[in-house]
Enzyme design. Sequence first.
Site, PDB file in Angstrom:
ATOM      1  N   HIS A 308       0.850  -1.189   0.000  1.00 22.72           N
ATOM      2  CA  HIS A 308       0.000   0.000   0.000  1.00 22.72           C
ATOM      3  C   HIS A 308       0.883   1.234   0.000  1.00 22.72           C
ATOM      4  O   HIS A 308       1.937   1.236   0.632  1.00 22.72           O
ATOM      5  CB  HIS A 308      -0.916   0.020   1.237  1.00 22.72           C
ATOM      6  CG  HIS A 308      -2.046   0.969   1.096  1.00 22.72           C
ATOM      7  ND1 HIS A 308      -1.920   2.306   1.400  1.00 22.72           N
ATOM      8  CD2 HIS A 308      -3.305   0.786   0.637  1.00 22.72           C
ATOM      9  CE1 HIS A 308      -3.067   2.897   1.149  1.00 22.72           C
ATOM     10  NE2 HIS A 308      -3.924   2.011   0.682  1.00 22.72           N
ATOM     11  N   ASP A 366      -7.888  -5.352  -0.082  1.00 18.00           N
ATOM     12  CA  ASP A 366      -8.396  -6.059  -1.259  1.00 18.00           C
ATOM     13  C   ASP A 366      -8.151  -7.553  -1.185  1.00 18.00           C
ATOM     14  O   ASP A 366      -8.850  -8.344  -1.823  1.00 18.00           O
ATOM     15  CB  ASP A 366      -7.738  -5.506  -2.529  1.00 18.00           C
ATOM     16  CG  ASP A 366      -8.206  -4.097  -2.801  1.00 18.00           C
ATOM     17  OD1 ASP A 366      -9.380  -3.829  -2.560  1.00 18.00           O
ATOM     18  OD2 ASP A 366      -7.382  -3.275  -3.249  1.00 18.00           O
TER      19      ASP A 366
HETATM   20  N1  ACO Z   1       4.422  -7.441  -4.940  1.00 18.18           N
HETATM   21  C1  ACO Z   1       5.774  -7.428  -5.055  1.00 18.18           C
HETATM   22  N2  ACO Z   1       6.554  -6.359  -4.867  1.00 18.18           N
HETATM   23  C2  ACO Z   1       5.926  -5.208  -4.552  1.00 18.18           C
HETATM   24  C3  ACO Z   1       4.528  -5.123  -4.411  1.00 18.18           C
HETATM   25  C4  ACO Z   1       3.770  -6.302  -4.612  1.00 18.18           C
HETATM   26  N3  ACO Z   1       2.434  -6.276  -4.479  1.00 18.18           N
HETATM   27  N4  ACO Z   1       4.179  -3.857  -4.090  1.00 18.18           N
HETATM   28  C5  ACO Z   1       5.326  -3.153  -4.036  1.00 18.18           C
HETATM   29  N5  ACO Z   1       6.386  -3.976  -4.308  1.00 18.18           N
HETATM   30  C6  ACO Z   1       7.806  -3.602  -4.273  1.00 18.18           C
HETATM   31  C7  ACO Z   1       8.195  -2.789  -5.503  1.00 18.18           C
HETATM   32  O1  ACO Z   1       8.698  -3.596  -6.535  1.00 18.18           O
HETATM   33  C8  ACO Z   1       9.233  -1.848  -4.938  1.00 18.18           C
HETATM   34  O2  ACO Z   1      10.461  -2.537  -4.851  1.00 18.18           O
HETATM   35  P1  ACO Z   1      11.860  -1.722  -5.001  1.00 18.18           P
HETATM   36  O3  ACO Z   1      11.915  -0.775  -3.856  1.00 18.18           O
HETATM   37  O4  ACO Z   1      12.889  -2.802  -4.944  1.00 18.18           O
HETATM   38  O5  ACO Z   1      11.801  -1.041  -6.331  1.00 18.18           O
HETATM   39  C9  ACO Z   1       8.778  -1.579  -3.507  1.00 18.18           C
HETATM   40  O6  ACO Z   1       7.970  -2.737  -3.143  1.00 18.18           O
HETATM   41  C10 ACO Z   1       7.945  -0.315  -3.356  1.00 18.18           C
HETATM   42  O7  ACO Z   1       6.935  -0.342  -4.374  1.00 18.18           O
HETATM   43  P2  ACO Z   1       6.275   0.967  -4.992  1.00 18.18           P
HETATM   44  O8  ACO Z   1       5.613   0.617  -6.262  1.00 18.18           O
HETATM   45  O9  ACO Z   1       7.266   2.079  -4.989  1.00 18.18           O
HETATM   46  O10 ACO Z   1       5.199   1.296  -3.880  1.00 18.18           O
HETATM   47  P3  ACO Z   1       3.959   2.217  -4.050  1.00 18.18           P
HETATM   48  O11 ACO Z   1       3.695   2.781  -2.719  1.00 18.18           O
HETATM   49  O12 ACO Z   1       4.135   3.180  -5.176  1.00 18.18           O
HETATM   50  O13 ACO Z   1       2.813   1.203  -4.519  1.00 18.18           O
HETATM   51  C11 ACO Z   1       0.934  -0.196  -4.578  1.00 18.18           C
HETATM   52  C12 ACO Z   1       1.741   0.811  -3.756  1.00 18.18           C
HETATM   53  C13 ACO Z   1       0.535   0.409  -5.928  1.00 18.18           C
HETATM   54  C14 ACO Z   1      -0.368  -0.522  -3.813  1.00 18.18           C
HETATM   55  C15 ACO Z   1       1.783  -1.483  -4.780  1.00 18.18           C
HETATM   56  O14 ACO Z   1       2.148  -2.040  -3.534  1.00 18.18           O
HETATM   57  C16 ACO Z   1       1.071  -2.521  -5.647  1.00 18.18           C
HETATM   58  O15 ACO Z   1       1.148  -2.440  -6.882  1.00 18.18           O
HETATM   59  N6  ACO Z   1       0.367  -3.532  -5.009  1.00 18.18           N
HETATM   60  C17 ACO Z   1      -0.398  -4.502  -5.749  1.00 18.18           C
HETATM   61  C18 ACO Z   1      -1.733  -3.920  -6.165  1.00 18.18           C
HETATM   62  C19 ACO Z   1      -2.691  -3.751  -5.021  1.00 18.18           C
HETATM   63  O16 ACO Z   1      -2.918  -4.662  -4.222  1.00 18.18           O
HETATM   64  N7  ACO Z   1      -3.305  -2.560  -4.956  1.00 18.18           N
HETATM   65  C20 ACO Z   1      -4.324  -2.251  -3.960  1.00 18.18           C
HETATM   66  C21 ACO Z   1      -3.930  -1.111  -3.116  1.00 18.18           C
HETATM   67  S1  ACO Z   1      -5.113  -0.886  -1.835  1.00 18.18           S
HETATM   68  C22 ACO Z   1      -6.400  -0.041  -2.560  1.00 18.18           C
HETATM   69  O17 ACO Z   1      -6.332   0.582  -3.586  1.00 18.18           O
HETATM   70  C23 ACO Z   1      -7.660  -0.151  -1.813  1.00 18.18           C
END
Ligand code: ACO
Length: 431
Positions: A308, A366
């Site tokens: 998140h 989710d």
């Molecule tokens: N699986 C694997 N790796 C992940 C995931 C994941 N679900 N989420 C983040 N990471 C990793 C990224 O690759 C990144 O790694 P790095 O630092 O080595 O580059 C690090 O964790 C940080 O990720 P960001 O994308 O910078 O984090 P951000 O805060 O921008 O993204 C998000 C948050 C979009 C929710 C992300 O975690 C994601 O895509 N999750 C999956 C989709 C999801 O479940 N979304 C629902 C959100 S809740 C809602 O909307 C109600």
Amino acid sequence: MPTPTSTAKLSFNDKTYDLPMMSPTIGPDVIDIRKLYVDADVFTFDPGFTSTAACESAITFIDGDKGELLHRGYPIEQLAAKSSYLEVCYLLLYGELPTADQLVDFTERVRRHTMVHEQMHYFFRGFRRDSHPMATMVGVVGAMSAFYHDSLDINDPWQREVAAIRMIAKLPTIAAMAYKYSVGQPFVYPKNALDYAGNFLHMCFAVPAEDFVVNPVLAKALDRIMMLHADHEQNASTSTVRLAGSSGANPFACIAAGIACLWGPAHGGANQACLEMLREIGTVDRIPEYIAKAKDKNSGFRLMGFGHRVYKNFDPRATVLKESADEVLEMLGIRDNPTLQVAKELERIALQDDYFISKKLYPNVDFYSGIILDAMGFPTSMFTPIFAIARTVGWISQWKEMIAEQNQKIGRPRQLYVGAPKRNYVDITKR
Ligand code: ACO
């Protein structure tokens, strides 16, 4: 607007600029950079808004490190345990918990608006049967501005109020109609004797050929899912609604924009994507393969339902829903479901894995909402529409808050231009 409490100094090119700092009720201080461009001729750069407060708001507060979510100051765990979706709607819209009489009056007002204009039925029929219900909802909610002309004037507080109640009341009807249309069944009219969640279950699962009795445990679980999704501060879809509204667009158009944004798999579309991922994994023995894929940057794969932007400890909504998921599955006697087994094992493994621990990736709301909605009998394509129904009150509350602000300006970000410098047009024969 809070009065500045101190001053931050920004120095560059041998000059120093004083920037007022403001303190919120809770949360980090905010540096006011509104005059920076005028005074210093520079922009700030923050594409994902990770360090930028785009507005002032008194509705919802999140502390991502503590895993805390407050609506008008009330912790989400207390609301989930003691309140109901419509009471939370009242709280978000009007700022205080209702008295018993106010809640009765509010519930009655919502109830009286559940039907949609009859001509909308024909509008639905223009869609292909295999349209995603979110696609249909973006269109139909946007089209509400063509049906409800008497609540389009954003400068009239009464019209804003009527538009708010209309959307809270009609979104379940529209979502249920989108579902019924996609499965080729007749539309089911709202039954106002039922409560908000029960009415939605009825409109989705009843058919004219037989009686349908709403299961109270499922209605309560759905009400709780809606409560937990009602608002979430300045997330992508809420910011979309505010930006659309800042131009003076009508409320129905703004909420349609919010629905479009919510559909994305990184936002509200994650609950559908999560369950589809669990089904794709299929069996517990394939989990390590998917964990490895999620860790591999080149795979482009993420574990849906994990992570998140704001919560870097745990998602308090997920904690509440995990309990609900156990209750619902127990009540329905679902224990051997392979998708559920994959979900439980994935959760266990990911919570112990160094990669997920170090990046603070926990199951989000989710992850569990998808499991519950699946057990209730909803197809995955309805997961995001249910999120949209629940979030409508948050969007509307934030939109109303913005419109009521004095000196409200159109949202207009600037950019770091990296394109070609000025150049002369070249005639087509000379290229
Ligand atoms: N699986 C694997 N790796 C992940 C995931 C994941 N679900 N989420 C983040 N990471 C990793 C990224 O690759 C990144 O790694 P790095 O630092 O080595 O580059 C690090 O964790 C940080 O990720 P960001 O994308 O910078 O984090 P951000 O805060 O921008 O993204 C998000 C948050 C979009 C929710 C992300 O975690 C994601 O895509 N999750 C999956 C989709 C999801 O479940 N979304 C629902 C959100 S809740 C809602 O909307 C109600």
